[in-house]
Motif scaffolding. Structure first.
Motif, PDB file in Angstrom:
ATOM      1  N   ALA A 192       0.821  -1.210   0.000  1.00 33.91           N
ATOM      2  CA  ALA A 192       0.000   0.000   0.000  1.00 33.91           C
ATOM      3  C   ALA A 192       0.856   1.261   0.000  1.00 33.91           C
ATOM      4  N   ARG A 193       1.975   1.236   0.700  1.00 40.51           N
ATOM      5  CA  ARG A 193       2.809   2.433   0.835  1.00 40.51           C
ATOM      6  C   ARG A 193       3.721   2.667  -0.367  1.00 40.51           C
ATOM      7  N   CYS A 219      -4.595  -0.167   2.086  1.00 34.06           N
ATOM      8  CA  CYS A 219      -4.648   1.071   1.301  1.00 34.06           C
ATOM      9  C   CYS A 219      -5.534   2.105   1.992  1.00 34.06           C
ATOM     10  N   THR A 222      -3.580   3.488   5.112  1.00 36.46           N
ATOM     11  CA  THR A 222      -2.453   4.359   4.784  1.00 36.46           C
ATOM     12  C   THR A 222      -2.873   5.605   4.018  1.00 36.46           C
ATOM     13  N   ARG A 224      -3.879   5.790   0.888  1.00 33.91           N
ATOM     14  CA  ARG A 224      -3.327   5.795  -0.467  1.00 33.91           C
ATOM     15  C   ARG A 224      -4.228   6.551  -1.447  1.00 33.91           C
ATOM     16  N   LEU A 232      -3.748   0.598  -6.725  1.00 33.47           N
ATOM     17  CA  LEU A 232      -2.822  -0.519  -6.780  1.00 33.47           C
ATOM     18  C   LEU A 232      -3.315  -1.553  -7.796  1.00 33.47           C
TER      19      LEU A 232
END
Length: 314
Positions: A192-193, A219, A222, A224, A232
């Motif tokens: 995710a990062r 995700c 974080t 995202r 992603l």
């Protein structure tokens, strides 16, 4: 159904550079999206894999000059093998040599025996994941540093001071990064990062779906989506042994029954239609890309069968 289809190979089973070149060029001619290879220095069973291993990034750099369209990358490079600064230089150079077609799969490393055999340090799993996280931070930091500026990283395992952060890859902000694996905690967070793609390798559709849900939750945690980054990409690895007849499929599947250090897998053994059905199941749970693991790099007919009987249906 719309899926991007790459081919994944394991040269450590027994393939020299010429074998890989011939196979990669046929992958390109057949219309697949990419040629990916494992990054290992030793075979995993009793077979020594003659003539012996080939270095993944040396091979991909040379393939970059011998192909023109296909994506090229690793699934996956162990963080234990290379320091992150030199790895950033190597991958950026390969990207430039390919005209911007390289992707980096990066993992924590897992095969103890090859580390012992070649004198590569192999710390416990928590430290390997700590190193993986730092390597991802260093790689992305180096590639994204503007030309003329310097990059520094003072971490627990790696320290870079005033790195010129050169050369720059063709792809901006850098070659796509693939993070994958069956780990339930740190792997989804790292994907995710830092990653552009999350890959779940060679397991069932149900287990892959659970992994995709864990990554989606990571995700969200974080932030995202709020960061403006692209969603992603979700991909799946699929072990394939298909044939025009049952006997041909069984022959291609024979190496799968040999004792190995690999974890349990869920291969597709049978007809092209069975592979199409399995790929449809992966598409239904959110996969937009698949990496088909073909065992024998000398078996160009297997490649051509998939290109002729499977790709047109995707």
């Amino acid at each position: 159904m719309s899926l991007r289809v790459c081919v994944f190979t394991e040269p450590h089973r027994g393939a020299d550079y010429e074998d890989q070149l011939r196979f990669a060029q046929r992958v390109e001619d057949c219309g697949f999206e990419g040629f990916f290879r494992a990054d290992h220095y030793q075979a995993m069973g009793d077979d020594p894999g003659l003539p012996g291993p080939t270095d993944a990034w040396l091979t991909l750099g040379t393939l970059a000059r011998e192909t023109s369209r296909i994506r090229l990358g690793t699934l996956v490079t162990p963080a234990t093998f290379r320091l992150p600064g030199p790895l950033a230089v190597t991958v950026a150079q390969a990207d430039r040599m390919s005209g911007g077609r390289v992707e980096l799969g990066l993992g924590a490393g897992w095969f103890t025996r090859e580390h012992t055999s070649y004198g590569i340090p192999f710390p416990p799993a928590p430290e390997r994941f700590d190193r993986l996280a730092e390597q991802l931070a260093v790689l992305t930091g180096l590639w994204r540093t503007p030309v003329g500026e310097r990059f520094s990283h003072l971490g627990e395992h790696y320290r870079l001071v005033d790195a010129p952060a050169l050369p720059k890859p063709v792809q901006v902000p850098g070659p796509p990064i693939i993070v994958g694996g069956r780990g339930p905690k740190r792997t989804p967070e790292l994907a995710a990062r830092y990653a552009d793609e999350f890959n779940m390798p060679f397991t069932s559709v149900a287990e892959t779906a659970r992994a995709y849900r864990r990554v989606a939750e990571a995700c969200e945690r974080t932030g995202r989506a709020d960061s403006g980054r692209s969603p992603l990409v979700l991909s799946a690895g699929v072990v394939v042994a298909i044939g025009r007849t049952d006997a041909q499929a069984r022959r291609r599947a024979a190496p799968l029954h040999v004792k190995s250090a690999l974890p349990p897998e869920d291969p597709v053994i049978g007809s092209p239609a069975q592979l199409v059905r399995r790929l449809g199941e992966f598409a239904a749970i959110g996969a937009s890309r698949v990496h088909l693991r073909l065992i024998d790099l000398h078996d160009l007919d297997h490649l051509e069968l998939i290109a002729g009987d499977v790709l047109p249906q995707l």
